[in-house]
Structures are given as C-alpha cells and as structure tokens.
Enzyme design. Sequence first.
Site, PDB file in Angstrom:
ATOM      1  N   GLU A  54      -3.902  -4.517  -4.283  1.00 34.67           N
ATOM      2  CA  GLU A  54      -3.961  -3.083  -4.565  1.00 34.67           C
ATOM      3  C   GLU A  54      -4.577  -2.845  -5.944  1.00 34.67           C
ATOM      4  OE1 GLU A  54      -3.353  -0.269  -2.933  1.00 34.67           O
ATOM      5  OE2 GLU A  54      -2.975  -1.402  -1.103  1.00 34.67           O
ATOM      6  N   CYS A  57       0.832  -1.202   0.000  1.00 34.55           N
ATOM      7  CA  CYS A  57       0.000   0.000   0.000  1.00 34.55           C
ATOM      8  C   CYS A  57       0.865   1.250   0.000  1.00 34.55           C
ATOM      9  CB  CYS A  57      -0.932  -0.022   1.207  1.00 34.55           C
ATOM     10  SG  CYS A  57      -2.194   1.259   1.144  1.00 34.55           S
TER      11      CYS A  57
END
Length: 301
Positions: free
Chosen positions: A277, A204
């Site tokens: 993601e 992230c």
Amino acid sequence: TMSIGEHAGTCTETTWRFVCRPCDNTKMRGDSDELRTRQRDPLNLLANTYVGRHHMAKSMPTTITRTDLPPFASRMRQAADPVWEEGYRQPFIQELGAGTLDRSKFAFYLMQDELYLGAYAKVHALAVTKTDDREVMAWMASVQDAILHVETSLHRDYLASFGLTEEKVLHGQQSAFARAYTTNMLTTAYSGDLLDILVSVLPCAWVYADYGERLARDFAQGLEHNPCRQWIDMYKTDEFWQSSVWLLAQIERRVAGVGEERRRGLVDSFVRGVEYEYMFWASAYERQMTWKPQWEGLTSR
C-alpha cells in the site's frame, strides 16, 4: 485526448465532483439518471464495494472499534506500525490532506488503481472457491459485482476526465510496484486458504479507513476548502470502516484454531500488504513505472 502530463496542476473542485453515498448495490441498477442522482465515488471502486451492504448488516460485528481491536488484529497492526505510520506521513497522503496534490500524480494513481481492480476481483472470485460459508461467498460476490458491473460507467467517465480513455486503460500497463502487489495477492489466493485471502485483502480496507479518518482530523481547519475533501469525507466514514470490521471479525474467528507458526505467517503477510500500500502511493507520487527510472520503456521494445 489529453495525456496525463497535460493535466498538471493541483486538484480542482471538478476533480472531486462525485460523492460516495452509502446505499445498497441492489438499488444502483436503475437508469443512468438514477445512477447519477445517487452518485457514489468513482475514484476508487474498492470503496464502493464496501459500503451499504444490506445483506451483511445482520451479521456485522459491533464490538470492534478503531481503538478497541481484538487480540490478533492488534498484533497485526502493531507489527505493521513502522510502515503504516511512515505511509501516512508520505507526501502523497499529506498533500492529499492539504489539498495540494498535483492532478497528474493523482491521474497516475487512478490508472494504476483501475488496473489493480481487475486482479482484485479475481482474488475475491478465488475466495469463493475456498469456502462453503454463504455469508462469505455473498460478500465476495458483492465485491466482484460492484467492480465489474455496478460502477463501470461512472468510473470510466471519471477516468476520461483525466484523459484516461477506455482504450488507454485497456492497453495500460501496471507499474512494477502495482504488479508486485497484485501478483502477491493472486499468488496467495491461488495457493492459500480463505484465511490467507482475508488477510491479504485487509490492508487496503484498513489503511484507507485509518488514513481517511486521520486526514479529516489532522486537516480539519482547512478541510472546508480542500478540493480533495470529498475523497477524505468518504474514507473517514464509519460505513467504510465497517468493511475492515467485517474482515477483522472473520479473521479473528478463524485464527483461533491455528498454531503460532501459522499466525506468524499471517502477520508477515499482513505487513507485506501494508508495505505494498505504501509503495502504491509512493510510486504514484513519483509517477514511477519501473524499479529504476532509466528502465522506462524497456518492456515496449
């Protein structure tokens, strides 16, 4: 209260009215006027937890750069390259860079991000139980504090501007893709050690830092008038990149004492995180709650 769908249209300047400014969390506890004077970006609390940590400054590595990575970091990045690059080219990211992203798609992303943050805080809480390293404990605690206390009111105000009231968020449901992501992180945090957790939260931080910097460069010509410029300006910063530097340095130090089989498992974990993601943004672009559109609503019956 308007629904997400009623906020259709592309991003406007009001969408991005808050700006992230690096400052330490201890100075953010004043009255509401002080908070709004020193506005930090409420779009993604994750970003806010990573910048301006004065208590980490002394130990922040300076030898890791975007183009000069340590060996294991380079290995992880190379392994994830196909999905990493495809993720950058996907419509959500490219339209964000061009300033043409539909507001309803961004609202979907905001809702899922808010729900994601609760699990993210728990992962960092569990990390504290896996170590006696005071620096690591302080860093993990600062992430939790920013998520649960420091930025709460600003974030809620921003969500409300999209028709996402506190009640809607409280009763909101994660998409199948977001739930898979947070379940994977929580499982890792419960069953793994500190090194596992550091690798699971790295995608992230690192992906956002890379995409933000590249968007600023690739869309530089039109960035001045891009309604999403403030989002890009935040993630392109060195302050945000330093969160990845800290994680990479911690991982590199700890991976030195593990064998090749263990390293392969960590690389697999990192690649899996980058895949999550990708899907987080891709599902937001399609506003897709379930694995198949025809399954929508089955869980509420």
